[in-house]
Design a protein around this motif. Structure first.
Motif, PDB file in Angstrom:
ATOM      1  N   GLU A 286       9.059   8.366  -5.428  1.00  0.00           N
ATOM      2  CA  GLU A 286       8.258   9.391  -4.751  1.00  0.00           C
ATOM      3  C   GLU A 286       6.776   9.335  -5.133  1.00  0.00           C
ATOM      4  OE1 GLU A 286      12.442  10.654  -4.402  1.00  0.00           O
ATOM      5  OE2 GLU A 286      11.193   9.808  -6.004  1.00  0.00           O
ATOM      6  N   ILE A 287       6.454   8.676  -6.245  1.00  0.00           N
ATOM      7  CA  ILE A 287       5.046   8.521  -6.604  1.00  0.00           C
ATOM      8  C   ILE A 287       4.317   7.757  -5.495  1.00  0.00           C
ATOM      9  CG2 ILE A 287       3.436   7.575  -8.319  1.00  0.00           C
ATOM     10  CD1 ILE A 287       5.086   9.951  -9.295  1.00  0.00           C
ATOM     11  N   GLY A 288       5.028   6.886  -4.822  1.00  0.00           N
ATOM     12  CA  GLY A 288       4.439   6.140  -3.709  1.00  0.00           C
ATOM     13  C   GLY A 288       4.123   6.995  -2.504  1.00  0.00           C
ATOM     14  N   ASP A 289       4.632   8.245  -2.470  1.00  0.00           N
ATOM     15  CA  ASP A 289       4.354   9.149  -1.350  1.00  0.00           C
ATOM     16  C   ASP A 289       3.044   9.916  -1.525  1.00  0.00           C
ATOM     17  OD1 ASP A 289       6.801   8.390  -0.312  1.00  0.00           O
ATOM     18  OD2 ASP A 289       7.870  10.096  -1.203  1.00  0.00           O
ATOM     19  N   MET A 290       2.416   9.766  -2.674  1.00  0.00           N
ATOM     20  CA  MET A 290       1.209  10.539  -2.979  1.00  0.00           C
ATOM     21  C   MET A 290      -0.002   9.850  -2.357  1.00  0.00           C
ATOM     22  SD  MET A 290       2.300  11.334  -6.940  1.00  0.00           S
ATOM     23  CE  MET A 290       0.932  12.422  -7.324  1.00  0.00           C
ATOM     24  N   GLU A 291      -0.409  10.309  -1.204  1.00  0.00           N
ATOM     25  CA  GLU A 291      -1.405   9.622  -0.390  1.00  0.00           C
ATOM     26  C   GLU A 291      -2.807   9.636  -0.991  1.00  0.00           C
ATOM     27  OE1 GLU A 291      -1.246  11.324   3.456  1.00  0.00           O
ATOM     28  OE2 GLU A 291       0.740  10.503   3.941  1.00  0.00           O
ATOM     29  N   ASN A 292      -3.090  10.597  -1.875  1.00  0.00           N
ATOM     30  CA  ASN A 292      -4.439  10.711  -2.425  1.00  0.00           C
ATOM     31  C   ASN A 292      -4.527  10.262  -3.877  1.00  0.00           C
ATOM     32  OD1 ASN A 292      -6.027  12.086  -0.196  1.00  0.00           O
ATOM     33  ND2 ASN A 292      -4.315  13.515  -0.403  1.00  0.00           N
ATOM     34  N   LEU A 293      -3.448   9.715  -4.424  1.00  0.00           N
ATOM     35  CA  LEU A 293      -3.413   9.334  -5.832  1.00  0.00           C
ATOM     36  C   LEU A 293      -4.380   8.193  -6.118  1.00  0.00           C
ATOM     37  CD1 LEU A 293      -1.963   9.954  -8.512  1.00  0.00           C
ATOM     38  CD2 LEU A 293      -0.345   8.130  -7.946  1.00  0.00           C
ATOM     39  N   LYS A 294      -5.254   8.404  -7.126  1.00  0.00           N
ATOM     40  CA  LYS A 294      -6.219   7.396  -7.533  1.00  0.00           C
ATOM     41  C   LYS A 294      -5.913   6.832  -8.915  1.00  0.00           C
ATOM     42  CE  LYS A 294      -9.946   9.676  -4.947  1.00  0.00           C
ATOM     43  NZ  LYS A 294     -11.279  10.355  -5.043  1.00  0.00           N
ATOM     44  N   ILE A 295      -5.418   7.691  -9.813  1.00  0.00           N
ATOM     45  CA  ILE A 295      -5.146   7.301 -11.201  1.00  0.00           C
ATOM     46  C   ILE A 295      -3.736   7.729 -11.567  1.00  0.00           C
ATOM     47  CG2 ILE A 295      -5.869   7.541 -13.613  1.00  0.00           C
ATOM     48  CD1 ILE A 295      -8.603   8.489 -12.537  1.00  0.00           C
TER      49      ILE A 295
ATOM     50  N   VAL B  36      -6.713   0.385   1.874  1.00  0.00           N
ATOM     51  CA  VAL B  36      -6.901   1.712   2.448  1.00  0.00           C
ATOM     52  C   VAL B  36      -6.532   2.810   1.452  1.00  0.00           C
ATOM     53  CG1 VAL B  36      -6.218   3.272   4.315  1.00  0.00           C
ATOM     54  CG2 VAL B  36      -6.448   0.812   4.751  1.00  0.00           C
ATOM     55  N   HIS B  37      -5.423   2.630   0.733  1.00  0.00           N
ATOM     56  CA  HIS B  37      -4.979   3.660  -0.223  1.00  0.00           C
ATOM     57  C   HIS B  37      -5.939   3.726  -1.409  1.00  0.00           C
ATOM     58  CE1 HIS B  37      -2.430   5.924  -2.975  1.00  0.00           C
ATOM     59  NE2 HIS B  37      -1.712   6.282  -1.914  1.00  0.00           N
ATOM     60  N   PRO B  38      -6.242   4.936  -1.926  1.00  0.00           N
ATOM     61  CA  PRO B  38      -7.253   5.059  -3.003  1.00  0.00           C
ATOM     62  C   PRO B  38      -6.768   4.675  -4.405  1.00  0.00           C
ATOM     63  CG  PRO B  38      -6.390   7.231  -2.427  1.00  0.00           C
ATOM     64  CD  PRO B  38      -5.819   6.265  -1.416  1.00  0.00           C
ATOM     65  N   LEU B  39      -5.462   4.386  -4.593  1.00  0.00           N
ATOM     66  CA  LEU B  39      -4.956   4.087  -5.935  1.00  0.00           C
ATOM     67  C   LEU B  39      -5.660   2.859  -6.514  1.00  0.00           C
ATOM     68  CD1 LEU B  39      -2.968   4.795  -8.177  1.00  0.00           C
ATOM     69  CD2 LEU B  39      -1.280   3.325  -7.054  1.00  0.00           C
ATOM     70  N   SER B  40      -6.374   3.050  -7.638  1.00  0.00           N
ATOM     71  CA  SER B  40      -7.136   1.950  -8.234  1.00  0.00           C
ATOM     72  C   SER B  40      -6.889   1.805  -9.734  1.00  0.00           C
ATOM     73  CB  SER B  40      -8.638   2.163  -8.000  1.00  0.00           C
ATOM     74  OG  SER B  40      -9.056   3.397  -8.551  1.00  0.00           O
ATOM     75  N   ALA B  41      -6.212   2.766 -10.348  1.00  0.00           N
ATOM     76  CA  ALA B  41      -5.937   2.718 -11.782  1.00  0.00           C
ATOM     77  C   ALA B  41      -4.461   2.991 -12.011  1.00  0.00           C
ATOM     78  CB  ALA B  41      -6.792   3.738 -12.519  1.00  0.00           C
ATOM     79  N   LEU B  42      -3.720   1.941 -12.411  1.00  0.00           N
ATOM     80  CA  LEU B  42      -2.278   2.037 -12.570  1.00  0.00           C
ATOM     81  C   LEU B  42      -1.905   1.447 -13.927  1.00  0.00           C
ATOM     82  CD1 LEU B  42       0.422   2.795 -11.246  1.00  0.00           C
ATOM     83  CD2 LEU B  42       0.483   0.509 -10.228  1.00  0.00           C
ATOM     84  N   ALA B  43      -1.396   2.284 -14.826  1.00  0.00           N
ATOM     85  CA  ALA B  43      -1.120   1.842 -16.196  1.00  0.00           C
ATOM     86  C   ALA B  43       0.237   2.351 -16.659  1.00  0.00           C
ATOM     87  CB  ALA B  43      -2.211   2.342 -17.143  1.00  0.00           C
TER      88      ALA B  43
END
Length: 516
Positions: free
Chosen positions: A197-206, A230-237
């Motif tokens: 469900e984390i993949g459903d978060m359309e505005n997630l950046k970090i 297109v998706h804003p996710l740029s920091a994934l740790a």
């Protein structure tokens, strides 16, 4: 006055050396204020000042990194019905998050990290859905799961719950918080896999979850978002070098520093681990602790325990009598500033002429006979004389090593013999200096100052040994007792005149103790 009755914006932050802020009663006359910022000042008060209650028009209040040190005065917030932005962080409250704050009707941003708040994270169920950001890291909350009440805050954009002793799984309900942009959950004990469900978060950046006990594979939908233009996710740790399989993560270490533009380690941008940042298979170095740096011995070191003999430092227990100097001198272990068998760290390895190499962090202090002082390990050089069972041993070589296990036992004497070498329990507070120095003038030894700051802890443990034998640690192994001395040291460093007084008192107390 005219100014007091008309002023709307006041920022006197970052003034750490003045003492005029200890009694700011005049603030209560500024009833038109909408913005007040006094963070990083010497504002010193036992609890929230009652005259803050006169500031009924405040929308923005920052009292972080001051010296509010008592849990009282919260009723002052009952009249601040317009408050939207509140920062209470890096102070010493020691109590549950007060309801007077949680019930603020217009509150949007709440920052309470590193403030000795306790109780349950369920305080969130009292908060209005106007809240858009909560940072509650590094407090003393009870171990427990991520509270379900969090997911009623549907306007939430930022959430930071690092080092909060979180247990259980990451709830699937995160996927319902479609406005959430930043999630920091690292340094907890969360288990199981990261929900799809984390993949459903359309505005997630970090999204940071490293230094947990997560397993499995990063969901494909999350990686798709990360790799999308297109998706804003740029920091994934996450823990992608060990437990979690993640080819798209751009940081796999606890030392990550992530923002909306990506992740960084020591200022260097990190690519996904199948690129440059994924080449290392080493464990994550231990984070620093105490007075601002690492203060540990490695898991490869040993100590001499009365009636037990030589034991590994990892097997040392609170209550053990351990050798601290001469071969017949022992002192009781009353605490561990850091205790973690699984974390790895970087240590200096100091070789001597006839002892096993000593391994300790660079800021940790060690007794050097030819300097007649405890000095930071980073300043020890080949040829220096260390003290071992009343004999001098010469330093022959110094290396840097990475070891598993980080340990910092505290003894009542403030010293300890590790691998037969006399060392301190403490670290330096000023780079590579062994004395606190103000305006180029040495004031007092770091050893004496640090030992003075731990006196309350020692007294408590002397009077209630059972209580101290059950001390608690963060998931990284940092003692919950450690931060108190750090706050005190920071306060002294910001009050240079008082430092001089403390130095004089330290000298005076030494003379008195000799007489006694």
């Amino acid at each position: 006055s005219v100014i007091a009755s008309a002023l709307e914006y006041l920022d006197i932050s970052n003034n750490p050396t003045g003492s005029f802020l200890s009694g700011m009663f005049w603030l209560g006359q500024m009833t038109k204020l909408t913005h007040l910022d006094i963070h990083n000042t010497n504002f010193d008060h036992a609890g929230i000042p009652p005259y803050f209650g006169n500031l009924v028009n405040l929308k923005h209040l920052d009292i972080s990194s001051t010296y509010i040190w008592y849990y009282k005065g919260w009723d002052a917030f009952s009249t601040m019905i317009n408050l939207e932005w509140l920062d209470l962080s890096v102070n010493y409250y020691e109590g549950e998050v007060p309801t007077q704050i949680l019930n603020l009707p217009k509150l949007k941003n709440l920052y309470i990290f590193d403030s000795y708040f306790s109780g349950s994270l369920d305080f969130m169920d009292q908060m209005s859905d106007t809240v858009i950001e909560i940072w509650a890291d590094l407090n003393w909350f009870e171990p427990g799961p991520i509270p379900s009440s969090l997911f009623s805050l549907t306007n939430l954009k930022g959430l930071s719950l690092t080092s909060c002793q979180l247990t259980g799984t990451i709830p699937t309900e995160f996927g319902n918080l479609d406005k959430l942009e930043s999630v920091w959950l690292f340094n907890n004990t969360l288990t199981d896999s990261i929900p799809t469900e984390i993949g459903d978060m359309e505005n997630l950046k970090i999204f940071q979850t490293e230094d947990n006990m997560l397993t499995g594979t990063m969901p494909e939908s999350v990686c798709t978002n990360f790799e999308s233009d297109v998706h804003p996710l740029s920091a994934l740790a996450t823990d992608c070098l060990t437990e979690v399989e993640c080819d798209c993560c751009n940081c796999c270490e606890f030392e990550c520093d992530c923002d909306k533009d990506g992740c960084y380690v020591d200022g260097v941008p990190q690519d996904p681990i199948n690129g440059d940042s994924g080449d290392s298979e080493e464990d994550t170095p231990a984070p620093g602790g105490g007075f601002g740096g690492g203060f540990c011995f490695s898991g490869e070191t040993t100590v001499n325990v009365f009636d037990k003999g030589i034991v590994a430092i990892a097997d040392l227990e609170i209550g053990d009598e351990v050798q601290v100097g001469n071969k017949d001198e022992y002192s009781r272990v009353y605490s561990f500033g850091h205790y973690n068998k699984d974390t790895t760290g970087e240590f200096l390895q100091i070789h001597t002429s006839n002892t096993k190499p000593l391994e300790l962090s660079k800021d940790h202090m060690i007794y050097v006979q030819n300097k007649e002082a405890f000095v930071p390990a980073s300043t020890v050089t080949v040829g220096d004389k260390l003290l071992s069972n009343n004999n001098n041993v010469e330093v022959t070589k110094i290396d840097t090593v990475t070891r598993k296990g980080v340990f910092a036992p505290f003894t009542e004497s403030g010293t300890i013999s590790v691998n037969g070498i006399m060392a301190s329990n403490y670290i330096t507070m000023q780079d590579d200096r062994n004395k606190l120095t103000i305006a180029g003038v040495p004031i007092a030894s770091m050893q004496r100052i640090a030992h003075s700051f731990t006196l309350p802890h020692r007294l408590i443990c002397n009077n209630n040994k059972e209580f101290c034998s059950n001390e608690t640690y963060s998931s990284s192994g940092i003692s919950h007792w450690v931060y108190g001395p750090y706050l005190a040291s920071k306060w002294l460093l910001n009050n240079q005149l008082l430092i001089v007084v403390v130095g004089l008192l330290a000298t005076f107390s030494r003379r008195i103790s000799k007489k006694l």
